[in-house]
Structures are given as structure tokens and as C-alpha cells.
Scaffold this motif. Structure first.
Motif, mmCIF file in Angstrom:
data_model
loop_
_atom_site.group_PDB
_atom_site.id
_atom_site.type_symbol
_atom_site.label_atom_id
_atom_site.label_comp_id
_atom_site.label_asym_id
_atom_site.label_seq_id
_atom_site.Cartn_x
_atom_site.Cartn_y
_atom_site.Cartn_z
ATOM 1 N N ASN A 152 1.655 -7.425 -5.442
ATOM 2 C CA ASN A 152 1.413 -7.217 -6.769
ATOM 3 C C ASN A 152 -0.115 -7.602 -6.263
ATOM 4 O O ASN A 152 -1.322 -7.692 -6.312
ATOM 5 N N ASN A 153 -0.111 -8.346 -5.223
ATOM 6 C CA ASN A 153 -0.100 -9.427 -4.828
ATOM 7 C C ASN A 153 -1.329 -8.670 -3.379
ATOM 8 O O ASN A 153 -2.619 -9.021 -2.900
ATOM 9 N N ILE A 154 -1.290 -7.414 -3.093
ATOM 10 C CA ILE A 154 -1.941 -6.974 -2.357
ATOM 11 C C ILE A 154 -3.098 -6.510 -3.035
ATOM 12 O O ILE A 154 -4.535 -6.291 -2.586
ATOM 13 N N VAL A 155 -3.162 -5.745 -4.011
ATOM 14 C CA VAL A 155 -4.186 -5.581 -5.164
ATOM 15 C C VAL A 155 -4.795 -6.656 -5.024
ATOM 16 O O VAL A 155 -6.270 -6.214 -4.854
ATOM 17 N N ARG A 156 -4.837 -7.805 -5.419
ATOM 18 C CA ARG A 156 -5.637 -9.510 -5.306
ATOM 19 C C ARG A 156 -6.412 -8.977 -4.479
ATOM 20 O O ARG A 156 -7.187 -9.243 -4.639
ATOM 21 N N VAL A 157 -5.152 -8.932 -3.397
ATOM 22 C CA VAL A 157 -6.112 -9.567 -2.388
ATOM 23 C C VAL A 157 -7.210 -8.414 -1.894
ATOM 24 O O VAL A 157 -8.364 -9.060 -0.960
ATOM 25 N N THR A 158 -7.168 -7.282 -1.496
ATOM 26 C CA THR A 158 -8.134 -6.280 -1.503
ATOM 27 C C THR A 158 -9.177 -6.377 -2.637
ATOM 28 O O THR A 158 -9.967 -6.040 -2.369
ATOM 29 N N LEU A 159 -9.073 -6.799 -4.095
ATOM 30 C CA LEU A 159 -10.255 -7.167 -4.904
ATOM 31 C C LEU A 159 -11.153 -7.967 -4.468
ATOM 32 O O LEU A 159 -12.101 -8.019 -3.841
ATOM 33 N N GLN A 160 -10.337 -9.209 -3.219
ATOM 34 C CA GLN A 160 -11.241 -10.352 -3.209
ATOM 35 C C GLN A 160 -11.535 -9.917 -1.501
ATOM 36 O O GLN A 160 -12.687 -10.594 -1.392
ATOM 37 N N ALA A 161 -11.141 -9.829 -0.812
ATOM 38 C CA ALA A 161 -11.919 -9.356 0.454
ATOM 39 C C ALA A 161 -12.491 -7.928 0.176
ATOM 40 O O ALA A 161 -14.204 -7.798 0.723
ATOM 41 N N LEU A 162 -13.093 -7.056 -1.152
ATOM 42 C CA LEU A 162 -13.762 -6.090 -1.190
ATOM 43 C C LEU A 162 -14.751 -7.175 -1.570
ATOM 44 O O LEU A 162 -16.709 -5.928 -1.535
ATOM 45 N N ALA A 163 -14.881 -7.860 -3.043
ATOM 46 C CA ALA A 163 -16.145 -8.858 -3.073
ATOM 47 C C ALA A 163 -16.753 -9.282 -1.729
ATOM 48 O O ALA A 163 -17.983 -10.385 -2.135
#
Length: 551
Positions: A339-350
Motif C-alpha cells: 500500500n505504501n507504493i500508492v501513498r508514495v505516488t500521491l506524495q510525489a505527485l503533490a
């Protein structure tokens, strides 16, 4: 709609900046289009209120830089993809660096082990059990030479997350460059060198605040002459956020620390426009997507105003808040680590939507251990997919003009400024640190967040909702316990084969400089070249400056 002359003047100035920028850095494509072949404009502008737009938002590459510090942002060049790495020995970390560079990473970021971070050699009793565990062990120039073996320092930008012994590791980097035939003025990168946030949030300090600030301004002055392309400090909100602060506190306390460093440099006799262009910042990216993007925009605008209006800096480069972003380590869960892959993707996008200059994406397994090679590659691929496949880098500041984002940007700026005003009344960031003000505010924010989590007011998927019965993750990176003895043997071999008389002479000269008002950097560089160790150099300054034991 008829535009005002001020608006038209600002836009014409921006368009000229675009022409200059694209002459040097051509845009990545002759045209940018969506999958439906709709043309994507370089920049989207407001339909109304252009006077307010110019004052508060403006054009990219123009004061107050709300929309970005470069006229074309990512249409010309993507952000630097700088994965943080370091574990075990310098040889192992060198292998990881070269692997990441082959995978398309565009900058290096070095993680040092705990003994190195607090100025102890691997054979010091204080280092026992910690050698190479949370980063790479660096004891002498020999280790640094191995760390950058076959990595050309005139072609790679390097960031080093090191604070109390920053002067020593920077000196080693200079010496490695010279051994490669790279002059110091050609070196590019960043030294973190932010001691105030260590007192506030992280704890890897050595010396008391006053001599620590002296070391920082010595680095400013030395680099101004010898390393003009090197960022002399990375003023870090990242660790403040990891300690539990809110987004507003992250901005406020980071910029308050920045003000303290500028004040210290001016007091040391440096001119603001001589050192300010090399100041850099380091922020966190958490899961609240719009708040995070607005946070970066607000911080950029605030710093521009501080430097221009408060300090009277005249060089536009002094006004620009250039920053690196790392996704939020404290947001990662050991439960359901994929699930951390999804979290990191959102954070990187921000971070990208907020206009970062460089970015590290955490790996899925970092709540459990140092990242495996596969996990590090996925984290890097996350950035590459955002850059090359999402289209978010094809226009500048795509969130600009959003009623929500602009309101959040204004609100974060207002509340962060209120914190900064309170810190000023306490006498500034150094005094606020010594009185524990920022620490208390962070502790309260962290406590409140934990209460919301335990009450299920905030949901973390896999942690307090949507749990699974799962086995302990087995595919983790483990540092070989034999490393510590091998590192100790290597360090002792360096001591046994160097010119001991010359080492003692260099350390004695450093001691004299520390006792005087002389800049210590030239003496540290000479000691490093003589293969004096991190611990030996740090201990000279421990003797002269004392050791900080906290509050």
C-alpha cells in the motif's frame, strides 16, 4: 477581458524570460498534447483579478515565485530524481549508487550511519552495534574514495544528509573531487548542514548551538570562494514533519530556522547576496494532496518576501526558495507494505504539482527495513512514470487558480507567519530552540494526531481499518553483522599506514583555528587529506567547543 498595463508588463517580462530559458534549456517537446490530441498551454492564467494575481501569485520565474522559480519549470527539465541511499560499507553503497544511476536516477543522495552522523569512528565504543545500520559508515577519506569510485563528481550532483559533522564530510567530498581531477568550483550538490532542526526534531547534534552556528557560517564563507555551485545548507522541514509537526508548523519552523541562518551569516560579516543564492530547503510530502501542494507554494512566496522585503536582498536568486522533497517516511506502514507504493505516488505527485526542484521517493518496505534493490527501483520508477506518463509536467503549476488551492496557500502563509512572529518575540529560532518552544508545539501536534488515529477519526488503510491477517514480510535487506569488524579493521589499517606526524600537525592547526576566529574549513580539508578520521577531527572540536547534552 482588457488586461491592465501592470499585468501586461509582467507577462511580457515572463515571456522574455521564457525565451532566454528555452534558448539555454529547450522544452522537452516541440508541442505538448493530451491523449486526445488537445494542445496543452505552457501556462494557464486567471480570467479576472489580475492586479491581485500579479501581487500574490505572478508568473513562473518572477517574484514572489508562487507558481515556481523557473519560467518554464518542467517543460524544459524534469526535477532531479535523487534517491536517498546508503547502508553497510562504502563499497556496498557504491554498488547501489551505480545501480540507481544506470536505472535513470539523475542525482545522488547519501545516507550516513548513526556513528558518522554524530562524529564517532566505527571503532569507538559509542559506535558499537550501529555501524552501517541506517546508512553508510564513513570514517576516513579512504571510505569516501570507495563511496564515489567510478562516479565522476563533475557530472553527478550529490546531496549529503549530514549536519553536526557537515564540515568534515564536505571536506572529504572536496578531497575526492581533487583526486578525480575535479576542481572544487566544478562540484555541485548540497550539504544538509542544518543543526537547528537537529535540536528541534532529530537529535544528531554534537556541539552547543553557538559554535554549531559558527561552523555553518564558516562553511558559507568557504564555499562562497571555493565551491560557488555547491548548496551550503539544506534547511530542513522534513525531519520537523517526521517528528509530528503539522504542515503549517513545518513551513513556519523551517523558515524561522532559515532566518536564523541568514542573521548569523550577516553577523559573521557576509553580504546577503553573496551567500543567499546558495541556500536550499528540504521539505516533506504527506498524504493530504492539496495541502501539501499549497504548502510548497506558500513557502516559496513567504521566503521571497522575507529575503526581498526584510533583508533587502537585491539579487533575484536570493529570493528564490529552491527545495528538495522527500515523501513521508512516517506515513508508511509495516502492515500491507505494498500500500505504501500508492501513498508514495500521491506524495510525489503533490511535490511535483507544488514545484519541487528534486525529489526522493521512499520505498515500500522502509517501515520494516532499509529498502531492497527491487523496492528502490520501484520507488524510482514512480517518479519516472509521473514525469513521462502522467502529463502533469507538461504545463506549469497546473493547480494554480484553483479556488481551493489558492485559499489553502493563503491560509498556510497566514498561519505560518503567525508562528514566525511568535518566534521573533522569543528572540529568534536559536532562543526558541533553547527554550523548547518549537519542540513543545511539535509534541502537542504529534499527540493530537495520535489521539485522532486511535479514535478512528483519521483512517490509515491497513492500520486501523481494512486490516489483514498477514505474515511478517521476509524479503528484507539485512546488513551483515560481519560488516562492523571489517569496517573497524579498515579504519585501523588507515591509521597504521598514514603519516601520523602530519596528521597530528593538521589536528593541532585545526585546534588553533577553533580557538580563534579563523575559518576552520581550510584546516579540516587539510586534516582530511592527511587521512585524519571523522572522529579525530570531531573530537578536536568537541574539546574546544564542548558537547551539547540537550535540555
Amino acid at each position: 477581458m482588457t488586461r491592465s498595463s501592470k499585468y501586461n508588463h509582467s507577462k511580457e517580462a515572463w515571456e522574455k524570460d521564457v525565451e532566454k530559458t528555452t534558448a539555454r534549456f529547450p522544452e522537452r517537446k516541440p508541442s505538448f498534447i493530451t491523449s486526445s490530441e488537445l494542445e496543452i498551454d505552457r501556462l494557464y492564467e486567471p480570467a479576472q483579478s489580475e492586479e491581485e494575481y500579479i501581487e500574490d501569485i505572478g508568473f513562473p520565474g518572477q517574484y514572489p515565485y508562487t507558481r515556481g522559480i523557473q519560467p518554464t519549470m518542467y517543460r524544459s527539465r524534469y526535477w532531479t530524481m535523487r534517491q536517498y541511499a546508503g547502508f553497510g560499507s562504502s563499497e556496498e553503497t557504491n554498488e547501489r549508487f551505480r545501480y540507481l544511476l544506470k536505472q535513470g536516477q539523475t542525482g545522488l543522495s547519501v545516507a550516513f550511519d548513526l556513528p558518522t552522523q554524530i562524529g564517532y569512528d566505527s571503532d569507538d565504543p559509542m559506535a558499537e552495534g550501529e555501524v552501517g545500520k541506517v546508512g553508510v559508515a564513513i570514517d576516513s577519506l579512504h571510505d569516501m574514495e570507495q563511496l564515489f569510485h567510478e562516479i565522476p563528481l563533475d557530472q553527478v550532483s550529490t546531496s549529503m544528509t549530514i549536519n553536526a559533522p557537515a564540515s568534515i564530510l564536505l571536506a572529504m567530498y572536496i578531497a575526492v573531487g581533487e583526486k578525480q581531477g575535479v576542481k572544487p568550483e566544478k562540484l555541485t550538490g548540497t550539504i544538509q548542514n542544518d543543526i537547528l532542526k537537529e535540536y528541534i526534531a532529530r537529535g544528531t547534534y554534537i556541539y552547543p548551538p553557538k559554535p554549531s552556528m559558527r561552523l555553518i557560517t564558516d562553511i558559507f564563507a568557504y564555499c562562497q570562494t571555493h565551491l560557488p555551485k555547491f548548496n551550503t545548507i539544506s534547511i530542513s522541514g522534513y525531519h520537523i514533519r517526521e517528528a509530528g509537526s503539522t504542515a503549517v508548523q513545518e513551513v513556519a519552523f523551517t523558515l524561522a530556522n532559515g532566518i536564523a541562518y541568514v542573521d548569523a551569516a550577516i553577523e559573521a560579516g557576509l553580504e546577503v547576496d553573496q551567500f543567499a543564492p546558495r541556500l536550499a530547503f528540504f521539505f516533506n510530502a504527506h498524504n493530504q494532496f492539496f495541502e501539501e501542494a499549497a504548502k510548497f507554494r506558500a513557502a516559496r512566496r513567504m521566503w521571497a518576501k522575507i529575503m526581498k522585503e526584510h533583508y533587502g536582498a537585491e539579487n533575484p536568486k536570493s529570493w528564490k526558495l529552491r527545495f528538495h522533497t522527500q515523501t513521508g517516511g512516517s506515513t508508511l506502514t509495516a502492515q500491507q507494505p505494498d500500500n505504501n507504493i500508492v501513498r508514495v505516488t500521491l506524495q510525489a505527485l503533490a511535490a511535483v504539482m507544488g514545484g519541487t526542484q528534486s525529489l526522493h521517493t521512499n520505498s515500500r518496505d522502509e517501515a520494516l527495513a532499509l529498502p531492497t534493490e527491487d523496492s528502490a527501483r520501484i520507488a524510482l520508477r514512480t517518479q519516472q512514470i509521473i514525469a513521462n506518463e502522467s502529463g502533469v509536467a507538461d504545463t506549469i503549476d497546473p493547480l494554480g487558480g484553483s479556488y481551493y488551492v489558492e485559499a489553502l496557500t493563503d491560509q498556510i502563509e497566514k498561519e505560518a507567519n503567525e508562528y514566525i512572529d511568535r518566534i521573533k518575540k522569543l528572540g529568534g529560532a536559536v532562543q526558541a530552540v533553547e527554550e523548547g518552544y518549537m519542540q513543545r508545539e511539535i509534541h502537542k501536534a504529534a499527540y493530537d494526531a495520535q489521539k485522532r488515529l486511535e479514535a478512528n477519526e483519521d483512517i490509515v488503510v491497513g492500520l486501523n481499518e481494512y486490516q489483514l491477517d498477514e505474515e511478517i514480510h521476509q524479503d528484507l535487506l539485512r546488513v551483515d553483522e560481519a560488516l562492523e569488524k571489517a569496517q573497524i579493521d579498515k579504519t585501523q589499517h588507515v591509521r597504521n599506514t598514514r603519516d601520523e606526524t602530519y596528521v597530528e600537525t593538521c589536528l593541532a592547526e585545526l585546534r588553533k583555528a577553533a580557538r580563534s576566529n579563523d575559518n576552520v574549513m581550510p584546516f579540516i580539508v587539510e586534516a582530511v587529506k592527511a587521512y585524519a578520521t571523522v572522529g579525530e577531527i570531531a573530537n578536536v572540536m568537541r574539546d574546544e567547543f564542548g558537547e551539547y547534552t540537550g535540555m
